[in-house]
Design a protein around this motif. Structure first.
Motif, PDB file in Angstrom:
ATOM      1  N   ALA A 104       1.458  -0.691 -12.594  1.00  0.00           N
ATOM      2  CA  ALA A 104       2.137  -0.324 -13.842  1.00  0.00           C
ATOM      3  C   ALA A 104       3.621  -0.645 -13.692  1.00  0.00           C
ATOM      4  O   ALA A 104       4.153  -0.666 -12.570  1.00  0.00           O
ATOM      5  N   GLU A 105       4.268  -0.868 -14.822  1.00  0.00           N
ATOM      6  CA  GLU A 105       5.692  -1.250 -14.797  1.00  0.00           C
ATOM      7  C   GLU A 105       6.334  -0.806 -16.102  1.00  0.00           C
ATOM      8  O   GLU A 105       5.761  -0.986 -17.177  1.00  0.00           O
ATOM      9  N   TRP A 106       7.502  -0.174 -16.005  1.00  0.00           N
ATOM     10  CA  TRP A 106       8.161   0.301 -17.221  1.00  0.00           C
ATOM     11  C   TRP A 106       9.662   0.479 -16.989  1.00  0.00           C
ATOM     12  O   TRP A 106      10.140   0.515 -15.855  1.00  0.00           O
ATOM     13  N   ASP A 107      10.383   0.587 -18.106  1.00  0.00           N
ATOM     14  CA  ASP A 107      11.823   0.828 -18.082  1.00  0.00           C
ATOM     15  C   ASP A 107      12.112   2.210 -18.646  1.00  0.00           C
ATOM     16  O   ASP A 107      11.396   2.704 -19.527  1.00  0.00           O
ATOM     17  N   ARG A 108      13.176   2.829 -18.127  1.00  0.00           N
ATOM     18  CA  ARG A 108      13.615   4.132 -18.599  1.00  0.00           C
ATOM     19  C   ARG A 108      14.934   4.000 -19.365  1.00  0.00           C
ATOM     20  O   ARG A 108      15.721   3.086 -19.102  1.00  0.00           O
ATOM     21  N   PRO A 109      15.180   4.915 -20.308  1.00  0.00           N
ATOM     22  CA  PRO A 109      16.450   4.865 -21.049  1.00  0.00           C
ATOM     23  C   PRO A 109      17.677   4.949 -20.140  1.00  0.00           C
ATOM     24  O   PRO A 109      18.774   4.518 -20.533  1.00  0.00           O
ATOM     25  N   THR A 110      17.497   5.486 -18.931  1.00  0.00           N
ATOM     26  CA  THR A 110      18.615   5.595 -17.994  1.00  0.00           C
ATOM     27  C   THR A 110      19.027   4.255 -17.416  1.00  0.00           C
ATOM     28  O   THR A 110      20.038   4.147 -16.728  1.00  0.00           O
ATOM     29  N   GLY A 111      18.202   3.216 -17.648  1.00  0.00           N
ATOM     30  CA  GLY A 111      18.489   1.913 -17.070  1.00  0.00           C
ATOM     31  C   GLY A 111      17.635   1.599 -15.857  1.00  0.00           C
ATOM     32  O   GLY A 111      17.744   0.498 -15.292  1.00  0.00           O
ATOM     33  N   LEU A 112      16.805   2.539 -15.426  1.00  0.00           N
ATOM     34  CA  LEU A 112      15.947   2.292 -14.266  1.00  0.00           C
ATOM     35  C   LEU A 112      14.743   1.431 -14.649  1.00  0.00           C
ATOM     36  O   LEU A 112      14.148   1.611 -15.715  1.00  0.00           O
ATOM     37  N   HIS A 113      14.396   0.508 -13.758  1.00  0.00           N
ATOM     38  CA  HIS A 113      13.167  -0.280 -13.891  1.00  0.00           C
ATOM     39  C   HIS A 113      12.221   0.186 -12.783  1.00  0.00           C
ATOM     40  O   HIS A 113      12.570   0.182 -11.601  1.00  0.00           O
ATOM     41  N   ILE A 114      11.024   0.622 -13.152  1.00  0.00           N
ATOM     42  CA  ILE A 114      10.102   1.261 -12.205  1.00  0.00           C
ATOM     43  C   ILE A 114       8.788   0.479 -12.152  1.00  0.00           C
ATOM     44  O   ILE A 114       8.227   0.110 -13.189  1.00  0.00           O
ATOM     45  N   ARG A 115       8.329   0.222 -10.925  1.00  0.00           N
ATOM     46  CA  ARG A 115       7.027  -0.411 -10.706  1.00  0.00           C
ATOM     47  C   ARG A 115       6.180   0.461  -9.770  1.00  0.00           C
ATOM     48  O   ARG A 115       6.698   0.987  -8.789  1.00  0.00           O
ATOM     49  N   ARG A 116       4.921   0.605 -10.105  1.00  0.00           N
ATOM     50  CA  ARG A 116       3.964   1.247  -9.207  1.00  0.00           C
ATOM     51  C   ARG A 116       3.149   0.127  -8.558  1.00  0.00           C
ATOM     52  O   ARG A 116       2.477  -0.641  -9.248  1.00  0.00           O
ATOM     53  N   VAL A 117       3.220   0.035  -7.233  1.00  0.00           N
ATOM     54  CA  VAL A 117       2.701  -1.134  -6.516  1.00  0.00           C
ATOM     55  C   VAL A 117       1.681  -0.699  -5.460  1.00  0.00           C
ATOM     56  O   VAL A 117       1.898   0.280  -4.737  1.00  0.00           O
ATOM     57  N   ARG A 118       0.578  -1.455  -5.361  1.00  0.00           N
ATOM     58  CA  ARG A 118      -0.431  -1.152  -4.344  1.00  0.00           C
ATOM     59  C   ARG A 118       0.111  -1.435  -2.943  1.00  0.00           C
ATOM     60  O   ARG A 118       0.746  -2.467  -2.709  1.00  0.00           O
ATOM     61  N   THR A 119      -0.217  -0.522  -2.030  1.00  0.00           N
ATOM     62  CA  THR A 119       0.222  -0.656  -0.648  1.00  0.00           C
ATOM     63  C   THR A 119      -0.890  -0.144   0.268  1.00  0.00           C
ATOM     64  O   THR A 119      -1.692   0.715  -0.143  1.00  0.00           O
ATOM     65  N   PRO A 120      -1.010  -0.664   1.489  1.00  0.00           N
ATOM     66  CA  PRO A 120      -2.067  -0.204   2.393  1.00  0.00           C
ATOM     67  C   PRO A 120      -1.943   1.279   2.716  1.00  0.00           C
ATOM     68  O   PRO A 120      -0.848   1.848   2.699  1.00  0.00           O
ATOM     69  N   ILE A 121      -3.074   1.893   3.036  1.00  0.00           N
ATOM     70  CA  ILE A 121      -3.068   3.286   3.475  1.00  0.00           C
ATOM     71  C   ILE A 121      -2.469   3.398   4.873  1.00  0.00           C
ATOM     72  O   ILE A 121      -1.715   4.313   5.164  1.00  0.00           O
ATOM     73  N   GLY A 122      -2.809   2.467   5.761  1.00  0.00           N
ATOM     74  CA  GLY A 122      -2.252   2.488   7.119  1.00  0.00           C
ATOM     75  C   GLY A 122      -3.306   2.209   8.173  1.00  0.00           C
ATOM     76  O   GLY A 122      -3.658   1.066   8.429  1.00  0.00           O
ATOM     77  N   VAL A 123      -3.861   3.274   8.768  1.00  0.00           N
ATOM     78  CA  VAL A 123      -4.911   3.138   9.785  1.00  0.00           C
ATOM     79  C   VAL A 123      -6.152   3.884   9.299  1.00  0.00           C
ATOM     80  O   VAL A 123      -6.084   5.069   8.970  1.00  0.00           O
ATOM     81  N   ILE A 124      -7.259   3.166   9.254  1.00  0.00           N
ATOM     82  CA  ILE A 124      -8.536   3.730   8.826  1.00  0.00           C
ATOM     83  C   ILE A 124      -9.411   3.939  10.066  1.00  0.00           C
ATOM     84  O   ILE A 124      -9.489   3.063  10.936  1.00  0.00           O
ATOM     85  N   GLY A 125     -10.063   5.083  10.156  1.00  0.00           N
ATOM     86  CA  GLY A 125     -11.054   5.307  11.201  1.00  0.00           C
ATOM     87  C   GLY A 125     -12.439   5.288  10.579  1.00  0.00           C
ATOM     88  O   GLY A 125     -12.687   5.999   9.596  1.00  0.00           O
ATOM     89  N   VAL A 126     -13.337   4.466  11.095  1.00  0.00           N
ATOM     90  CA  VAL A 126     -14.695   4.377  10.562  1.00  0.00           C
ATOM     91  C   VAL A 126     -15.674   4.796  11.650  1.00  0.00           C
ATOM     92  O   VAL A 126     -15.692   4.220  12.741  1.00  0.00           O
ATOM     93  N   ILE A 127     -16.466   5.819  11.356  1.00  0.00           N
ATOM     94  CA  ILE A 127     -17.466   6.333  12.288  1.00  0.00           C
ATOM     95  C   ILE A 127     -18.830   6.088  11.664  1.00  0.00           C
ATOM     96  O   ILE A 127     -19.108   6.577  10.574  1.00  0.00           O
ATOM     97  N   TYR A 128     -19.667   5.300  12.329  1.00  0.00           N
ATOM     98  CA  TYR A 128     -20.944   4.935  11.727  1.00  0.00           C
ATOM     99  C   TYR A 128     -22.060   4.989  12.747  1.00  0.00           C
ATOM    100  O   TYR A 128     -21.829   5.058  13.958  1.00  0.00           O
ATOM    101  N   GLU A 129     -23.291   4.953  12.226  1.00  0.00           N
ATOM    102  CA  GLU A 129     -24.447   5.106  13.096  1.00  0.00           C
ATOM    103  C   GLU A 129     -25.096   3.754  13.367  1.00  0.00           C
ATOM    104  O   GLU A 129     -24.485   2.883  13.965  1.00  0.00           O
ATOM    105  N   SER A 130     -26.294   3.534  12.886  1.00  0.00           N
ATOM    106  CA  SER A 130     -27.081   2.433  13.435  1.00  0.00           C
ATOM    107  C   SER A 130     -26.901   1.075  12.764  1.00  0.00           C
ATOM    108  O   SER A 130     -27.471   0.095  13.227  1.00  0.00           O
ATOM    109  N   ARG A 131     -26.128   0.975  11.684  1.00  0.00           N
ATOM    110  CA  ARG A 131     -26.053  -0.311  10.980  1.00  0.00           C
ATOM    111  C   ARG A 131     -24.922  -1.166  11.544  1.00  0.00           C
ATOM    112  O   ARG A 131     -23.749  -0.962  11.228  1.00  0.00           O
ATOM    113  N   PRO A 132     -25.253  -2.178  12.356  1.00  0.00           N
ATOM    114  CA  PRO A 132     -24.199  -2.987  12.996  1.00  0.00           C
ATOM    115  C   PRO A 132     -23.381  -3.816  12.016  1.00  0.00           C
ATOM    116  O   PRO A 132     -22.243  -4.182  12.319  1.00  0.00           O
TER     117      PRO A 132
END
Length: 421
Positions: A104-132
């Motif tokens: 999303a992207e928008w402007d505010r009356p104050t003069g600010l320009h704001i963007r909401r941008v996708r970013t990685p979560i960081g480190v994912i831990g995956v714990i799984y059983e028999s499906r290789p």
């Protein structure tokens, strides 16, 4: 005590390496990630003989442990399944890269320009059983979304996962990305699961893939946030307005195509009006196909059915077994699913648009279908290339968790000497 100390030290090492890799992946070029996944796909295809040999060792181990046929099916790899892994890697490689996407992207009356941008979560831990194959699916999706991942495969798939992981590392190396971006816990020691669940300084989210025992353990003990589903108690409701031939085809596929996956139908609900019009044909089809149908009332008259126990409704069988029940219309089906469902996947078989709309509106499972087999509850079938799991919670991610669902967002705010009054 020694094992616990070793496990703690190992997760600290893996975690520190993953954190460092995640910092680089956060701004890695999309093309580099694509190249890594394509190279990994080629490495899997070239190394299929070694992967099959490793899987043979795992199958022998699983047989010795007395795994059920459904679990052995999850564990087994063949040429077709390895080619499926290759195609999954290629599909993820060719997907749109979500990192940096402006949501999303928008402007505010104050003069600010704001963007909401996708970013990685960081480190994912995956714990799984028999499906290789999860080794490849999870590694690919985490890489595509700019996350580092620590994989802890099941003891049954230990050798297969190691062989597939080697191909993933080969892909990272070919693209010049940090090899610690995709790490595999190099031990069967169960203490590693506990250490991962407590590693809040290294792991940002845990994704469990497996049965009720594993997922329940993770949800109870994790200090790290969790994306998970506890059980895949999937229902199919045959409405009075269902097309008979469509219904027969869908019900058989939903139960018998693969019984050991979370999208398999575990309970068939039949509208009383459908039963009065067509008889117990859907149950007869299942029995003829070798399914043990546990039921009650009029459906018990079908030869080969057995009396359902109270806990058979709301049970994940993961086998050639299912529950079946006659209900009074769509509202009866909705009430049953609300009581016994696990918020995974439900399907309605009907040609009536209003009835389908009521089913969709009044149930809140992660996936709702119409005139389609619940076996489609899969990220690959949703066009995601692969999935890291099906999330049934209500926060952040629901349904198939693909690359996009493995991102969060940040706000980028720009001004021009702007100050607040």
């Amino acid at each position: 005590m020694k094992d616990a100390i070793d496990a703690k030290g190992l997760i600290e090492t893996l975690g520190a390496q993953a954190r460092a890799a995640a910092a680089e992946l956060a701004f890695a070029p999309a093309q580099a990630k694509r190249e890594a996944l394509l190279a990994a796909a080629e490495a899997v295809r070239a190394g299929r003989e070694a992967i099959l040999a490793a899987n043979g060792a795992d199958l022998a181990y699983g047989a010795e442990k007395g795994l059920t046929p459904a679990m052995m099916d999850r564990l087994m790899l063949d040429e077709a399944r390895i080619e499926g892994i290759v195609k999954g890697l290629i599909a993820v490689a060719e997907q749109h890269d979500p990192v940096g996407e402006v949501i999303a992207e928008w402007d505010r009356p104050t003069g600010l320009h704001i963007r909401r941008v996708r970013t990685p979560i960081g480190v994912i831990g995956v714990i799984y059983e028999s499906r290789p194959n999860v080794t490849a699916d999870a590694g690919a999706l985490c890489l595509k979304s700019g996350n580092a991942v620590i994989l802890r495969g099941g003891s049954e798939s230990f050798h297969s996962s190691r062989a597939i992981h080697a191909s993933m590392v080969e892909g990272l190396r070919a693209a010049g990305l940090p090899e610690a971006a995709i790490q595999l816990v190099p031990t069967r020691d169960r203490a590693m699961v506990t250490e991962m669940l407590h590693a809040i300084q290294y792991i940002d989210v845990i994704v469990p893939r497996g049965g009720k025992g594993l997922v329940g353990l993770v949800q109870r003990e994790a200090r790290v946030p969790v994306f998970a589903h506890l059980e895949g108690i999937c229902h199919i409701y045959a409405d009075a307005a269902a097309d008979l031939e469509k219904a027969r085809r869908v019900v058989l596929n939903a139960k018998t195509r693969r019984t050991g996956i979370c999208g398999a139908m575990e309970c068939l609900l039949i509208d009383r009006a459908f039963y009065e019009a067509h008889g117990p044909v859907l149950v007869e089809d299942l029995v003829k196909a070798g399914v043990e149908v546990r039921t009650e009332g009029d459906l018990l008259k079908v030869p080969g059915t057995v009396q359902a126990a109270p806990d058979d409704f709301g049970r994940e069988f993961l086998d050639m077994i299912c529950a079946a029940k006659i209900v009074d219309g769509v509202d009866g089906a909705i009430a049953h699913i609300r009581r016994y469902g696990s918020s995974h996947t439900e399907s309605i078989l009907t040609e009536d648009d209003a009835t389908a709309a009521r089913f969709f509106q009044r149930l809140d499972s992660a996936i709702l279908m119409r005139n389609a087999s619940t076996q489609f509850a899969d990220g690959g079938e949703f066009g995601m290339g692969a999935e890291i799991g099906i999330a049934t919670g209500k926060l952040h991610a629901r349904g198939p968790v693909g690359a996009e669902q493995l991102t969060t967002f940040k706000y980028l705010v720009e001004g021009d000497g702007t100050i607040r009054a």
